[in-house]
Design an enzyme around this catalytic site. Structure first.
Site: not given
Ligand code: PEP
Length: 259
Positions: A12-14, A102, A104, A174, A180, A219, A240-241
């Site tokens: 997920n590049w956001k 999500h 966010e 999640e 994050g 994470s 994500g990251g």
């Molecule tokens: C996400 O945004 O779905 C996520 C899990 O982010 P991260 O891996 O950065 O925690």
């Protein structure tokens, strides 16, 4: 122990990346995972890069090893909905999946379970696979409300879906406190919630639940994915990251699908 469900990892590049940056990252990911046979891989660029990335990842008009996911969609197909993007428009640019609900979107854009349900059903009608996200906040976990919160989100998001539709969805657990933050759920914490989700789906659709893929997100890194994937009900990751660097995402996919 052999996996009963095919592993699946989605980056997920956001809100990151120009078209050129997204193309470069997608190309590197494709090249890095092309030889892997036992795993499904997807990337979710920003709306503005979806078409270019989807075209790049197709090989001579045929789907390549990496699928493209969008990060959201609306539930209507057309009309006076300024700024909205319809599921069929996502399919039109080459998306196969869409991330919905999500945390966010829920926290920053006020998205409710009813909207996640409308979006998911619209995505299914357009032939897309919805990746439906659920997860508790830290306050909810500390108050012992984790499973109740997951149950409410799940029941809301999956309302009125037929068994045939449930068979086409992916769920991502999640925990909000892990996204994050560098603080991932322990494998045991993830397994408890993943098992709960599968059991809950089994109450409605017993034949579907064993096939349902449930991803963990929060994470996830190349060095913690193996332990998470060792849990019986963890089928992959929403990342994500660690998906913003081809090197770390490829390593994560390899580690996760090898276990
Ligand atoms: C996400 O945004 O779905 C996520 C899990 O982010 P991260 O891996 O950065 O925690």
């Amino acid at each position: 122990m052999a996996r009963t469900r095919r592993a699946f990892f989605c980056g997920n590049w956001k809100l990151n990346g120009t078209i050129a940056e997204s193309l470069a990252l997608a190309t590197d990911v494709r090249n890095g995972v092309a030889s892997l046979r036992e795993v499904d891989v997807a990337v979710a660029p920003s709306f503005t890069a979806l078409h270019a990335v989807a075209k790049r990842l197709q090989q001579d008009g045929v789907d390549g090893p990496v699928m493209v996911a969008a990060q959201d969609c609306f539930w209507e197909e057309k009309g006076a909905f300024t700024g909205a993007v319809a599921p069929s428009q996502l399919a039109d640019v080459g998306c196969k999946l869409v991330i919905l609900g999500h945390s966010e979107r829920r926290q920053l854009f006020g998205e409710l379970d009813a909207a996640v349900n409308l979006k998911s059903r619209a995505a299914l009608r357009a032939g897309l696979t919805p990746i439906i996200c659920v997860g508790e906040t830290l306050a909810e976990r500390d108050a012992g409300e984790t499973l109740g919160r997951i149950q409410a989100q799940l029941d809301g998001a999956l309302a009125d879906m037929t068994d045939a539709e449930l068979e086409r969805i992916v769920i991502a657990y999640e925990p909000v406190w892990a996204i994050g933050t560098g603080r991932n759920a322990t494998p045991g914490q993830a397994q408890e919630v993943h098992r709960f989700i599968r059991t809950r789906v089994a109450m409605r659709a017993p034949a579907v639940a064993p096939k349902l893929r449930i991803l963990y997100g929060g994470s996830v890194k190349p060095d913690n994915i193996r332990a998470l994937m060792a849990e019986e009900d963890v089928d992959g990751g929403l990342v994500g990251g660690a998906s913003l660097s081809a090197e770390s995402f490829i390593r994560l996919v390899k580690e996760g699908s090898a276990s």
